[in-house]
Design a protein around this motif. Structure first.
Motif, PDB file in Angstrom:
ATOM      1  N   GLN A 136       0.840  -1.175   0.000  1.00 22.25           N
ATOM      2  CA  GLN A 136       0.000   0.000   0.000  1.00 22.25           C
ATOM      3  C   GLN A 136       0.889   1.243   0.000  1.00 22.25           C
ATOM      4  O   GLN A 136       1.742   1.410   0.863  1.00 22.25           O
ATOM      5  CB  GLN A 136      -0.903   0.010   1.240  1.00 22.25           C
ATOM      6  N   VAL A 137       0.722   2.091  -0.983  1.00 21.95           N
ATOM      7  CA  VAL A 137       1.528   3.296  -1.101  1.00 21.95           C
ATOM      8  C   VAL A 137       0.607   4.505  -0.935  1.00 21.95           C
ATOM      9  O   VAL A 137      -0.406   4.618  -1.617  1.00 21.95           O
ATOM     10  CB  VAL A 137       2.248   3.348  -2.468  1.00 21.95           C
ATOM     11  N   LYS A 138       0.972   5.394  -0.037  1.00 21.11           N
ATOM     12  CA  LYS A 138       0.194   6.606   0.182  1.00 21.11           C
ATOM     13  C   LYS A 138       0.602   7.644  -0.854  1.00 21.11           C
ATOM     14  O   LYS A 138       1.544   8.407  -0.685  1.00 21.11           O
ATOM     15  CB  LYS A 138       0.436   7.131   1.596  1.00 21.11           C
ATOM     16  N   THR A 139      -0.124   7.595  -1.964  1.00 19.32           N
ATOM     17  CA  THR A 139       0.226   8.487  -3.075  1.00 19.32           C
ATOM     18  C   THR A 139      -0.038   9.953  -2.751  1.00 19.32           C
ATOM     19  O   THR A 139       0.489  10.835  -3.433  1.00 19.32           O
ATOM     20  CB  THR A 139      -0.573   8.097  -4.327  1.00 19.32           C
ATOM     21  N   GLU A 140      -0.847  10.223  -1.718  1.00 15.72           N
ATOM     22  CA  GLU A 140      -1.085  11.624  -1.394  1.00 15.72           C
ATOM     23  C   GLU A 140       0.178  12.300  -0.867  1.00 15.72           C
ATOM     24  O   GLU A 140       0.297  13.528  -0.897  1.00 15.72           O
ATOM     25  CB  GLU A 140      -2.210  11.739  -0.360  1.00 15.72           C
ATOM     26  N   ASN A 141       1.133  11.514  -0.375  1.00 12.70           N
ATOM     27  CA  ASN A 141       2.392  12.074   0.105  1.00 12.70           C
ATOM     28  C   ASN A 141       3.412  12.263  -1.014  1.00 12.70           C
ATOM     29  O   ASN A 141       4.504  12.772  -0.778  1.00 12.70           O
ATOM     30  CB  ASN A 141       3.002  11.184   1.189  1.00 12.70           C
ATOM     31  N   ILE A 142       3.067  11.811  -2.199  1.00 14.56           N
ATOM     32  CA  ILE A 142       3.987  11.870  -3.328  1.00 14.56           C
ATOM     33  C   ILE A 142       3.470  12.905  -4.319  1.00 14.56           C
ATOM     34  O   ILE A 142       2.349  12.797  -4.816  1.00 14.56           O
ATOM     35  CB  ILE A 142       4.119  10.497  -4.011  1.00 14.56           C
ATOM     36  N   SER A 143       4.267  13.895  -4.598  1.00 22.73           N
ATOM     37  CA  SER A 143       3.902  14.936  -5.558  1.00 22.73           C
ATOM     38  C   SER A 143       4.650  14.699  -6.869  1.00 22.73           C
ATOM     39  O   SER A 143       5.576  13.898  -6.951  1.00 22.73           O
ATOM     40  CB  SER A 143       4.239  16.322  -5.001  1.00 22.73           C
ATOM     41  N   ILE A 144       4.222  15.440  -7.863  1.00 20.91           N
ATOM     42  CA  ILE A 144       4.881  15.310  -9.168  1.00 20.91           C
ATOM     43  C   ILE A 144       6.344  15.753  -9.070  1.00 20.91           C
ATOM     44  O   ILE A 144       7.219  15.196  -9.737  1.00 20.91           O
ATOM     45  CB  ILE A 144       4.125  16.144 -10.216  1.00 20.91           C
ATOM     46  N   SER A 145       6.600  16.751  -8.218  1.00 23.51           N
ATOM     47  CA  SER A 145       7.974  17.227  -8.079  1.00 23.51           C
ATOM     48  C   SER A 145       8.904  16.158  -7.513  1.00 23.51           C
ATOM     49  O   SER A 145      10.110  16.180  -7.771  1.00 23.51           O
ATOM     50  CB  SER A 145       8.005  18.460  -7.183  1.00 23.51           C
ATOM     51  N   SER A 146       8.363  15.202  -6.748  1.00 26.77           N
ATOM     52  CA  SER A 146       9.201  14.138  -6.194  1.00 26.77           C
ATOM     53  C   SER A 146       9.731  13.215  -7.275  1.00 26.77           C
ATOM     54  O   SER A 146      10.748  12.544  -7.079  1.00 26.77           O
ATOM     55  CB  SER A 146       8.407  13.328  -5.166  1.00 26.77           C
ATOM     56  N   PHE A 147       9.060  13.186  -8.417  1.00 25.83           N
ATOM     57  CA  PHE A 147       9.454  12.281  -9.495  1.00 25.83           C
ATOM     58  C   PHE A 147      10.318  12.977 -10.538  1.00 25.83           C
ATOM     59  O   PHE A 147      10.770  12.340 -11.488  1.00 25.83           O
ATOM     60  CB  PHE A 147       8.202  11.712 -10.152  1.00 25.83           C
ATOM     61  N   LEU A 148      10.556  14.267 -10.373  1.00 24.54           N
ATOM     62  CA  LEU A 148      11.421  14.976 -11.315  1.00 24.54           C
ATOM     63  C   LEU A 148      12.858  14.504 -11.173  1.00 24.54           C
ATOM     64  O   LEU A 148      13.298  14.092 -10.097  1.00 24.54           O
ATOM     65  CB  LEU A 148      11.328  16.479 -11.076  1.00 24.54           C
ATOM     66  N   ASP A 149      13.612  14.599 -12.256  1.00 21.29           N
ATOM     67  CA  ASP A 149      14.987  14.112 -12.244  1.00 21.29           C
ATOM     68  C   ASP A 149      15.852  14.874 -11.246  1.00 21.29           C
ATOM     69  O   ASP A 149      16.754  14.302 -10.628  1.00 21.29           O
ATOM     70  CB  ASP A 149      15.577  14.235 -13.655  1.00 21.29           C
ATOM     71  N   THR A 150      15.584  16.160 -11.095  1.00 19.57           N
ATOM     72  CA  THR A 150      16.388  16.959 -10.176  1.00 19.57           C
ATOM     73  C   THR A 150      16.051  16.701  -8.719  1.00 19.57           C
ATOM     74  O   THR A 150      16.796  17.131  -7.826  1.00 19.57           O
ATOM     75  CB  THR A 150      16.191  18.447 -10.479  1.00 19.57           C
ATOM     76  N   ALA A 151      14.934  16.023  -8.455  1.00 18.10           N
ATOM     77  CA  ALA A 151      14.502  15.802  -7.072  1.00 18.10           C
ATOM     78  C   ALA A 151      14.741  14.383  -6.589  1.00 18.10           C
ATOM     79  O   ALA A 151      14.566  14.106  -5.398  1.00 18.10           O
ATOM     80  CB  ALA A 151      13.013  16.141  -6.930  1.00 18.10           C
TER      81      ALA A 151
ATOM     82  N   PHE B   6       1.608   4.483 -12.349  1.00 21.76           N
ATOM     83  CA  PHE B   6       1.082   4.295 -11.006  1.00 21.76           C
ATOM     84  C   PHE B   6       0.938   5.614 -10.255  1.00 21.76           C
ATOM     85  O   PHE B   6      -0.095   5.869  -9.622  1.00 21.76           O
ATOM     86  CB  PHE B   6       1.992   3.354 -10.219  1.00 21.76           C
ATOM     87  N   LEU B   7       1.942   6.475 -10.337  1.00 27.26           N
ATOM     88  CA  LEU B   7       1.945   7.688  -9.518  1.00 27.26           C
ATOM     89  C   LEU B   7       1.243   8.856 -10.191  1.00 27.26           C
ATOM     90  O   LEU B   7       0.535   9.618  -9.531  1.00 27.26           O
ATOM     91  CB  LEU B   7       3.383   8.086  -9.179  1.00 27.26           C
ATOM     92  N   LEU B   8       1.421   9.004 -11.488  1.00 27.40           N
ATOM     93  CA  LEU B   8       0.952  10.201 -12.175  1.00 27.40           C
ATOM     94  C   LEU B   8      -0.191   9.955 -13.141  1.00 27.40           C
ATOM     95  O   LEU B   8      -0.888  10.893 -13.519  1.00 27.40           O
ATOM     96  CB  LEU B   8       2.122  10.849 -12.945  1.00 27.40           C
ATOM     97  N   GLY B   9      -0.388   8.724 -13.565  1.00 24.01           N
ATOM     98  CA  GLY B   9      -1.403   8.442 -14.567  1.00 24.01           C
ATOM     99  C   GLY B   9      -2.803   8.402 -13.978  1.00 24.01           C
ATOM    100  O   GLY B   9      -3.029   7.848 -12.902  1.00 24.01           O
ATOM    101  N   ASN B  10      -3.763   8.980 -14.712  1.00 24.60           N
ATOM    102  CA  ASN B  10      -5.156   8.867 -14.319  1.00 24.60           C
ATOM    103  C   ASN B  10      -5.777   7.626 -14.955  1.00 24.60           C
ATOM    104  O   ASN B  10      -5.104   6.842 -15.625  1.00 24.60           O
ATOM    105  CB  ASN B  10      -5.928  10.131 -14.708  1.00 24.60           C
ATOM    106  N   GLY B  11      -7.077   7.450 -14.734  1.00 18.90           N
ATOM    107  CA  GLY B  11      -7.731   6.254 -15.263  1.00 18.90           C
ATOM    108  C   GLY B  11      -7.685   6.166 -16.764  1.00 18.90           C
ATOM    109  O   GLY B  11      -7.532   5.078 -17.332  1.00 18.90           O
TER     110      GLY B  11
END
Length: 964
Positions: free
Chosen positions: A382-397, A442-447
């Motif tokens: 179970q991954v709490k995606t609400e704690n993960i923002s798009i900026s967390s997946f950027l290459d610089t982050a 998983f993190l950024l894609g919608n249905g």
């Protein structure tokens, strides 16, 4: 020795220079021992640096320098020094020469290192640079420096971080024979450029497969580790606080001193951050390099300094812990960074996860092959995606501390392991996907995004070679696991599970959508369709021996309603869509092969569409811009019946196959009648609606055939189609009022236009021969009959246009009949002048007039003579050759047909008037039913013949009989 000891300071210095030039180290040692005050350490080192040849073996003078440095130099009496170089010099000349020596400074001028360790260290560094510049003999440098390592930590650091990487790069690891780097260039490089330069040859030379040596791990251990060692010890580089703050601001990191110490962003961590950035770049271009390095290299503490740092610790315990976490975080970040989508990449990523787990003392993930075989037993975390923002997946982050997806801990390791396993599962199904793409889904894609990717996966599955039922079962279980993270769902959770999001990379895809797409893949991935769907019900299998469809039926049809993945209505809809997809993808309309055959096998209610497509395949049909006809053009066309018009245009004399074309049209109409209700089921319209559509289609096709026939000058076929195929309804306009006529015209705007078009087909009258005139008269009769039918069917607004064409036809008919009458008269006159027996009539004109009067029935007196009877018989015979004479004369006298009574313009019955007795019969016939124009002309001919022959037989004229 006495001579040497008596030398002045100037002469002693000049003698030391001469001995250094000759590389006479024993003599110089002796001279230095005798005159230690005249040759102090600094002056002696400058003389050696300036005048001792660089090619001299360092072991010849390093011990001498060390003795001078330590003050242990002792005089030797057994050495003779040659004084010849200074014998002839006076003291003044000696001093002048000393001022012209220009001795080099001990500190190397091109590299301001700020060394304060001592004169010997400065001499050795400067000497090493001169040896490298003048001779290029880098292997001599360790011999020069090693004896003094215990006296200078800085010298040790310089040897390890500069000389050692240089020697290994140019001579040991990549011996190419041509040097590409110098000590001066290497020292001038900053951290980023130095790391990139030392690792530049990894991309072009890979000895791993040939020699079994892991070049990446070796270079990290033997080049990068020693290179950064110089930046973590005495800070040989001028990396002051300002430089550090500038570099940190470029990376948008505003951390105070305490945070920098906590996260290892001090000088040590800053140096290694460039190594992590290099790995991130390689993850995009060559992920295999990263995998090889992580597998064989233990991290920043794994440094090979060549044994030159004995007794010294490269990193302290705290720095080692922080850098090791950075190393592990970098390894996880490269898995998110790579876009390579091969099986080898995913296998390498999984090995990296095992390696990270080992380095950080975490639980290692299961083997990929084991996990793929038992996905039902693996539950995704179970991954709490609400704690993960798009900026967390950027290459610089990705490399930032406390990043929720890259910080090395048990949760992030478990999550990334499930991502890699999911991507590997998708790869096993035949679809290419990278770990980065899987994470984005998983993190950024919608249905919607996940649904599109799922459809791509299923398309790849359906295009792979034939699979058995076991494979399809595993495919379904794998796809369900990719959505939910588990296959077996408890009954109490089933209701909420269908609406909730899953834990897999397709977790936002609706469950019923997933099951529908899987069923489509079942149908598309088999060679022959066997599920037959009827409207509103599921029909049983036709071929039970095909296991692929047997599995589909067992999964979606046979289970009871509570356990069935999809309702039967949705199953029916899916099967219909699958058949249409096969139909649309067909390149040929023949139903014996290809996609049309597959669609025919899947669905039985598509017979009409398939029959129409199959029939069209026998005609040549090309669409716009030379595009050949494909079955999908039927379904893509809003009016598929219009395709028959192109068939008639492109296939000569295809209009003669009207019955075949009508059959195609009926099938096209029947195939287009399926509609989808709100509940998702397939329904059909009422019978009345179907019949109405069929009637309209038949009239359209008939009209197209008529137009094609006229275009090919086949008037007879067009006439036949109008008379026999476009007959008016039983309630003709003659007995119906204007409102009924207008309503019928609105329903059928095709028939009257086709009849009118055929009636307008103009034939110019000719007078070449009687047969030609007869043909022209017949064509005019046919045209008038077509126009009369158009008058019956047309609306009131179109009657004036049709009547105008009708009048022109009557004018043409009158002209032809007049020509016929004139031809008869010429024939009669020619016959009267040639009487049998060579009799000559002197007064022929009165007899002709009398004969013509008898022939026309105007003279009804007593019987005539033999010659008159003969002339009457000849006149009757001539009427058989020219049967329209009576009608022609009637027209010539203005007693012919009345064109049309005024009632036609108002939509009422048609009335004809003639001067013959047949006119009454014709009028009576028109009142009881439709009388064809050619029948009127036939009655006229037969009436004229009866009038002539009847008189011969003594019968009374028809006009008298009617009068009585």
């Amino acid at each position: 020795m006495d001579d040497v000891s008596s030398l002045s300071r100037a002469r002693t210095i000049l003698l030391a220079v001469a001995l250094a030039v000759d590389s006479n180290i024993p003599g110089l040692r002796c001279l230095t021992a005798v005159h230690p005050l005249d040759l102090p350490l600094q002056l002696l080192l400058r003389i050696l640096l300036t005048f001792l040849p660089e090619s001299t073996e360092p072991n010849l003078y390093t011990s001498f320098i060390e003795e001078v440095f330590l003050g242990t130099l002792s005089p030797q009496t057994d050495i003779t020094i040659d004084l010849a170089p200074i014998e002839d010099l006076s003291e003044g000349d000696a001093r002048k020469r000393i001022r012209k020596l220009h001795l080099l400074q001990l500190e190397y001028p091109k590299i301001s290192s700020g060394v304060s360790e001592g004169l010997v260290t400065q001499f050795l560094i400067h000497r090493a640079h001169r040896i490298e510049v003048e001779t290029g003999l880098l292997p001599l440098l360790p011999q020069l420096l090693v004896p003094f390592l215990d006296h200078s930590d800085y010298l040790r650091t310089w040897l390890i971080s500069t000389i050692l990487p240089m020697l290994r790069l140019e001579y040991e690891y990549y011996p190419s024979g041509q040097r590409t780097l110098t000590l001066e260039v290497l020292e001038r490089l900053d951290l980023r450029l130095g790391i990139n330069t030392l690792l530049s040859k990894i991309d072009c030379e890979d000895h791993t497969r040939d020699s079994g040596v892991n070049t990446v791990a070796r270079d990290m251990r033997g080049l990068i580790g020693p290179w950064i060692y110089g930046h973590t010890r005495q800070q040989r580089r001028r990396l002051d606080d300002e430089h550090l703050q500038t570099a940190l601001s470029n990376q948008n990191k505003k951390l105070d001193t305490e945070d920098a110490a906590e996260h290892g962003i001090e000088r040590k961590g800053f140096a290694w951050s460039f190594v992590w950035m290099w790995f991130m770049q390689q993850a995009v271009s060559n992920f295999e390099i990263v995998v090889r390095a992580i597998e064989q290299w233990d991290g920043p503490h794994d440094v090979d300094v060549g044994g030159y740092d004995t007794g010294h610790q490269v990193l302290d315990e705290d720095a080692n812990y922080r850098l090791q976490r950075q190393y592990a975080q970098m390894a996880l970040s490269t898995i998110y960074r790579t876009e390579e989508d091969s099986i080898q990449t995913l296998e390498g990523a999984h090995r990296m996860l095992i390696r990270v787990a080992c380095l950080m003392d975490l639980q290692a993930p299961a083997n990929l092959s084991i996990g793929l075989a038992s996905t039902s037993s693996i539950e995704q975390p179970q991954v709490k995606t609400e704690n993960i923002s798009i900026s967390s997946f950027l290459d610089t982050a990705l490399l930032q501390p406390h990043n929720p997806i890259t910080t090395p801990n048990s949760e992030t390791l478990s999550f990334l392991s499930s991502i890699v396993l999911s991507a590997y599962t998708v790869q096993s199904l035949g679809h290419k996907i990278s770990s980065r793409k899987a994470t984005e889904l998983f993190l950024l894609g919608n249905g919607e995004v996940q649904a599109r990717e799922l459809q791509k996966v299923l398309h790849s599955i359906s295009t792979t070679p034939k699979r058995d039922s076991k494979d399809w079962k595993h495919i379904r279980e794998s796809l369900i696991w990719l959505r939910s993270g588990k296959v077996e769902i408890p009954a109490e959770e089933a209701a909420s599970y269908e609406q909730a999001n899953g834990n897999g990379i397709f977790g936002k895809v609706a469950q019923d959508f997933l099951e529908r797409e899987i069923l489509k893949a079942f149908l598309a991935g088999t060679p022959t369709g066997i599920i037959c769907v009827g409207i509103g019900q599921i029909v049983d299998l036709t071929n039970h021996h095909l296991l692929e469809y047997q599995l589909a039926v067992e999964t979606y049809v046979e289970p009871p309603a509570p356990k069935r993945p999809l309702p039967l209505e949705q199953v029916e809809k899916v099967v219909v869509e699958s058949a249409m997809i096969s139909y649309d993808n067909a390149s040929n309309g023949n139903k014996a092969r290809g996609g049309v055959k597959k669609a025919s096998d899947i669905l039985r209610h598509c017979d009409a569409l398939l029959a129409a497509t199959h029939a069209l395949s026998f005609y040549s049909l090309t669409l716009k811009r030379g595009t050949p006809f494909r079955p999908v053009n039927i379904r893509a066309n809003a009016d598929p019946v219009s395709l028959l018009g192109k068939v008639l245009d492109q296939n000569p004399r295809s209009y003669t196959k009207l019955d075949d074309l009508l059959g195609i049209g009926r099938n096209l109409v029947a195939a287009g009648q399926m509609v989808e209700s709100k509940g998702g089921a397939v329904t059909q319209p009422s019978q009345e609606e179907v019949k109405s559509e069929l009637r309209i289609a038949e009239r359209r096709i008939t009209a197209m055939a008529i137009e094609a026939a006229l275009a090919e000058n086949d008037f007879e076929t067009a006439y036949s189609y109008v008379i026999n195929r476009l007959s008016p309804p039983p309630n003709s306009p003659s007995t119906s009022g204007p409102p009924e006529r207008e309503g019928r015209a609105l329903q059928d705007d095709i028939s009257w236009r086709a009849a009118y078009q055929a009636g307008c087909y103009r034939i110019k009258p000719t007078s070449k021969a009687s047969s030609t005139a007869h043909t022209d008269l017949r064509r005019l009769e046919q045209r008038m009959e077509l126009l009369s039918q158009a008058l019956l069917l047309a609306p009131s607004a179109a009657l004036s246009e049709i009547l105008g064409v009708w009048r022109r036809c009557e004018e043409d008919l009158g002209g032809l009949l007049k020509q016929e009458t004139e031809a008869e008269d010429r024939w009669d006159d020619k016959g009267d002048r040639k009487i049998p027996g060579r009799f000559v009539l002197e007064t022929s004109e009165p007899m002709n007039e009398q004969r013509r009067g008898v022939a026309r029935g105007t003279n009804e007196e007593a019987p005539m003579g033999l010659f008159d009877v003969a002339r009457g018989a000849a006149a009757a015979l001539s009427k058989s050759a020219f049967p329209l004479r009576g009608a022609a004369r009637a027209v010539g006298k203005g007693q012919g047909f009345a064109a049309v009574s005024p009632g036609i313009a108002g939509g009422h019955q048609r009335v004809y008037s003639t001067t013959d007795s047949d006119s009454d019969d014709l009028a009576a016939g028109d009142g009881g039913g439709r009388v064809r124009k050619r029948d009127m002309v036939t009655n006229m001919v037969s009436g004229g013949l009866a009038s002539g022959i009847g008189w011969v037989l003594g019968a009374p004229p028809a006009s008298q009989g009617q009068a009585k």
